[in-house]
Design a protein around this motif. Structure first.
Motif, PDB file in Angstrom:
ATOM      1  N   VAL A 221       0.818  -1.174   0.035  1.00 55.47           N
ATOM      2  CA  VAL A 221       0.105   0.021   0.052  1.00 55.47           C
ATOM      3  C   VAL A 221       0.991   1.328   0.060  1.00 55.47           C
ATOM      4  O   VAL A 221       1.663   1.407   0.681  1.00 55.47           O
ATOM      5  CB  VAL A 221      -0.970  -0.060   1.265  1.00 55.47           C
ATOM      6  CG1 VAL A 221      -1.898   1.326   1.166  1.00 55.47           C
ATOM      7  CG2 VAL A 221      -1.710  -1.212   1.312  1.00 55.47           C
ATOM      8  N   THR A 226      -3.388   4.051  -1.108  1.00 55.98           N
ATOM      9  CA  THR A 226      -3.991   3.254  -2.422  1.00 55.98           C
ATOM     10  C   THR A 226      -2.966   2.252  -2.539  1.00 55.98           C
ATOM     11  O   THR A 226      -1.820   2.017  -2.166  1.00 55.98           O
ATOM     12  CB  THR A 226      -4.068   4.092  -3.489  1.00 55.98           C
ATOM     13  OG1 THR A 226      -2.989   4.655  -3.664  1.00 55.98           O
ATOM     14  CG2 THR A 226      -5.061   5.367  -3.104  1.00 55.98           C
ATOM     15  N   SER A 227      -3.658   1.247  -3.421  1.00 57.38           N
ATOM     16  CA  SER A 227      -2.906  -0.002  -3.737  1.00 57.38           C
ATOM     17  C   SER A 227      -1.470   0.335  -4.606  1.00 57.38           C
ATOM     18  O   SER A 227      -1.265   1.344  -5.221  1.00 57.38           O
ATOM     19  CB  SER A 227      -3.821  -0.899  -4.633  1.00 57.38           C
ATOM     20  OG  SER A 227      -2.895  -1.971  -5.112  1.00 57.38           O
ATOM     21  N   ASN A 433      -8.276  -1.619  -4.041  1.00 55.17           N
ATOM     22  CA  ASN A 433      -8.445  -0.508  -3.275  1.00 55.17           C
ATOM     23  C   ASN A 433      -9.834  -0.777  -2.793  1.00 55.17           C
ATOM     24  O   ASN A 433     -10.232  -0.154  -1.782  1.00 55.17           O
ATOM     25  CB  ASN A 433      -8.591   0.518  -4.504  1.00 55.17           C
ATOM     26  CG  ASN A 433      -7.071   1.249  -4.712  1.00 55.17           C
ATOM     27  OD1 ASN A 433      -6.421   1.235  -3.719  1.00 55.17           O
ATOM     28  ND2 ASN A 433      -6.996   1.764  -5.799  1.00 55.17           N
ATOM     29  N   MET A 436      -9.815  -2.790   0.326  1.00 56.41           N
ATOM     30  CA  MET A 436      -9.503  -2.008   1.575  1.00 56.41           C
ATOM     31  C   MET A 436     -10.431  -0.853   2.116  1.00 56.41           C
ATOM     32  O   MET A 436     -10.706  -0.884   3.001  1.00 56.41           O
ATOM     33  CB  MET A 436      -8.033  -1.038   1.088  1.00 56.41           C
ATOM     34  CG  MET A 436      -6.922  -1.901   1.047  1.00 56.41           C
ATOM     35  SD  MET A 436      -5.272  -1.012   0.834  1.00 56.41           S
ATOM     36  CE  MET A 436      -5.485  -0.461  -0.784  1.00 56.41           C
TER      37      MET A 436
END
Length: 439
Positions: A221, A226-227, A433, A436
Motif C-alpha cells: 500500500v 492506495t494500492s 482498493n 481496502m
C-alpha cells in the motif's frame, strides 16, 4: 409349584451371570488376589489427530510412529490433506465443523491469518516453557499474527531452480549464481528441444515468487493509502512470464499445466523439462529412484531477480511448515507437548524429502545426511551447498488471502490472453482498493 420353581431357577441363573460379569470387570483381582490389575495403560489414552500436507510415506507416518512408541498415553494419528485450494478448503471445513483436528500445518501466512480470524488457531502465548524466537531465530517473527504466535514455524524454507546439469553442460552453460528472468529465458531457449520444455514454475505460486519480494520492501500500500499492486516491477514480471509461455514458448502455459494436470516434478525428473522453479520438497521424489529413475545430475540456482537493478529484491523463503493447535481441541496441553518434540528433532524423518528443521536444537548434520541419502552422486553438491549456505534476505507474503485470490483471477485472464496487461494491472489495483475500502 412347578411354575414357582422354574421362576426361582431362572432368577438364580441371572444372578450368577451378573456376578460372573462383575468378576471380570476392571475391579477384578489378579491371581495373587490384588485388586485393580489390568492390561490397560494406567491413564486414559489421549488421541490426537495431526493434519498435514506431506504424504504419509514421505516422513509423517514414521514421525507419528516414533512418537506413539515413546508415548503410549498420547497417541497421534496423521491425516494428509493436499496443499492446494481444494485441500485447504477441506481442512478449513473440518476446523469449522468440529471434525477431529488437534494439530494442523499451515504453508502460507495468509491462510494462517485467515484461520486465526475464524478462531481456529490457538494463541500459543499461553505456553511459557518454549521460546519460539530463541529456537527458530528472527525469521519466526514473519509468522506472527498481530504480534502473537498462533503457529510454530518448524522448517527452513528453501526455494530455488532445479536444473538439468547434463543439459547445461551440453549447451555450454554455467550454473547461475545470480540471474534475472531475462537470463532464465535465454537459458530456456538454449535448453528447449522438441521433447523438452525449457523452464516451468508451479501454478500455485505463479503470482508470488517474481515480485512480492520487492513489494514486501516497498509496501503493498502506498503512503496515500492506495494500492501499490500496480508498481512497475509487477508489469515487468508478468510480461516476462507471459513471453516465456506464448512468445518464445519455452514454458508450458499455465492453462496447459492445469487442464492436463501436468506433473512438473515428473516432467523434470523424466528429462522433459530442463529447469523447474520449485523448492526443497522435490527431494522426496528426486531421491526416489524406483518411481523416478534418472540418468542426469541435478544442479541448483537461486531464484531469479526480475531485473538486475532490482536492489530491493527478496527471496521467497524464511521459515515454513507452521504448526498450529486447534483452538477447539480438547487436548491442548498434549498437542503442545507433541509440537515441541516435533520441532526439536521429531520431524527429522522428513529431511529426506527436503524438510530441514529450523530449530537450533535439531541435528542439522543428520538432516543434511538424510536430505541427500544414497543419491549424493546424482546432485551437483557444490551448487546445492551454495544455496543452503547463502544468507539471503527473505520474505513471507503478507497480503490477505482474499487479495491473493483477486490477483490470481486477474493474472490468469492475462495469461490465457483474455485481457491485456494494462487492463490486468488496472483491474488488480481497482479491486485491491475496493477491498481496502470494504475492510
Amino acid at each position: 409349584m412347578k411354575k414357582t420353581g422354574i421362576v426361582l431357577v431362572l432368577m438364580l441363573i441371572v444372578v450368577s451371570v451378573l456376578s460372573a460379569c462383575s468378576s471380570n470387570g476392571n475391579n477384578s483381582k489378579d491371581s495373587s488376589g490384588q485388586a485393580g490389575a489390568s492390561t490397560e495403560p494406567s491413564k486414559d489414552v489421549v488421541k490426537l489427530t495431526f493434519w498435514g500436507g506431506v504424504p504419509p510415506e514421505a516422513g509423517p507416518q514414521e514421525i507419528v510412529d516414533n512418537w506413539n512408541k515413546a508415548n503410549p498415553n498420547i497417541q497421534v494419528t496423521y491425516v494428509r490433506y493436499v496443499n492446494d485450494d481444494s485441500g485447504n478448503l477441506k481442512l478449513d471445513t473440518a476446523l469449522i465443523s468440529g471434525q477431529s483436528v488437534d494439530i494442523f500445518a499451515n504453508y502460507t501466512k495468509p491462510l494462517l491469518a485467515k484461520r486465526v480470524s475464524s478462531g481456529s488457531a490457538l494463541d500459543l502465548s499461553q505456553f511459557t516453557d518454549y521460546g519460539i524466537d530463541d529456537k527458530m531465530g528472527p525469521g519466526a517473527k514473519e509468522w506472527a499474527v498481530d504480534d502473537k504466535y498462533y503457529a510454530m514455524p518448524t522448517k527452513r524454507n528453501i526455494h530455488f531452480v532445479w536444473m538439468n546439469k547434463d543439459a547445461l553442460d551440453e549447451a555450454g552453460l554455467p550454473v547461475p549464481t545470480d540471474w534475472t528472468l531475462a537470463d532464465v529465458e535465454k537459458y530456456a531457449k538454449a535448453l528447449r528441444t522438441d521433447t523438452r520444455w525449457g523452464y516451468a514454475m508451479f501454478p500455485f505460486w505463479r503470482d508470488i515468487v517474481s515480485f512480492d519480494g520487492s513489494l514486501a520492501v516497498q509496501g503493498y500500500v502506498k503512503e496515500d493509502g492506495t494500492s501499490n499492486l500496480g508498481a512497475p516491477i509487477v508489469s515487468e514480471a508478468l510480461q516476462r512470464q507471459y513471453d516465456m509461455m506464448h512468445t518464445s514458448q519455452v514454458s508450458p502455459p499455465i492453462s496447459l499445466i492445469e487442464t492436463t494436470k501436468m506433473n512438473l516434478i515428473a516432467e523434470f525428473l523424466g528429462n522433459k523439462l530442463a529447469m523447474l522453479n520449485a523448492g526443497e520438497w522435490v527431494f522426496r521424489d528426486a531421491n526416489n529412484g524406483k518411481d523416478y529413475p534418472r540418468d542426469f545430475k541435478v544442479a541448483f540456482a537461486p531464484l531469479p531477480r526480475i531485473t538486475q537493478e532490482q536492489d530491493d529484491f527478496r527471496y521467497l523463503g524464511g521459515l515454513g511448515d507452521a504448526l498450529a493447535i486447534n483452538a477447539k481441541s480438547e487436548h491442548k496441553e498434549e498437542a503442545w507437548q507433541f509440537l515441541k518434540w516435533y520441532a526439536d528433532g521429531g520431524m527429522l524423518p522428513m529431511a529426506k524429502g527436503g524438510r530441514i528443521p529450523a530449530s537450533k536444537d535439531a541435528d542439522q548434520a543428520k538432516a543434511l545426511e538424510l536430505l541427500l541419502g544414497d543419491s549424493k552422486d546424482k546432485y551437483d553438491v557444490e551448487s546445492l551447498q551454495r544455496i543452503l549456505n547463502n544468507d539471503l534476505p527473505t520474505f513471507q507474503v503478507t497480503l490477505p488471502q482474499e487479495v491473493i485470490d483477486i490477483r490470481r483471477e486477474e493474472f490468469d485472464k492475462y495469461y490465457i490472453k483474455s485481457q491485456s496487461l494494462a487492463d490486468t494491472i488496472n483491474n488488480v489495483v481497482k479491486r485491491h482498493n475496493d477491498y481496502m475500502k470494504r475492510k
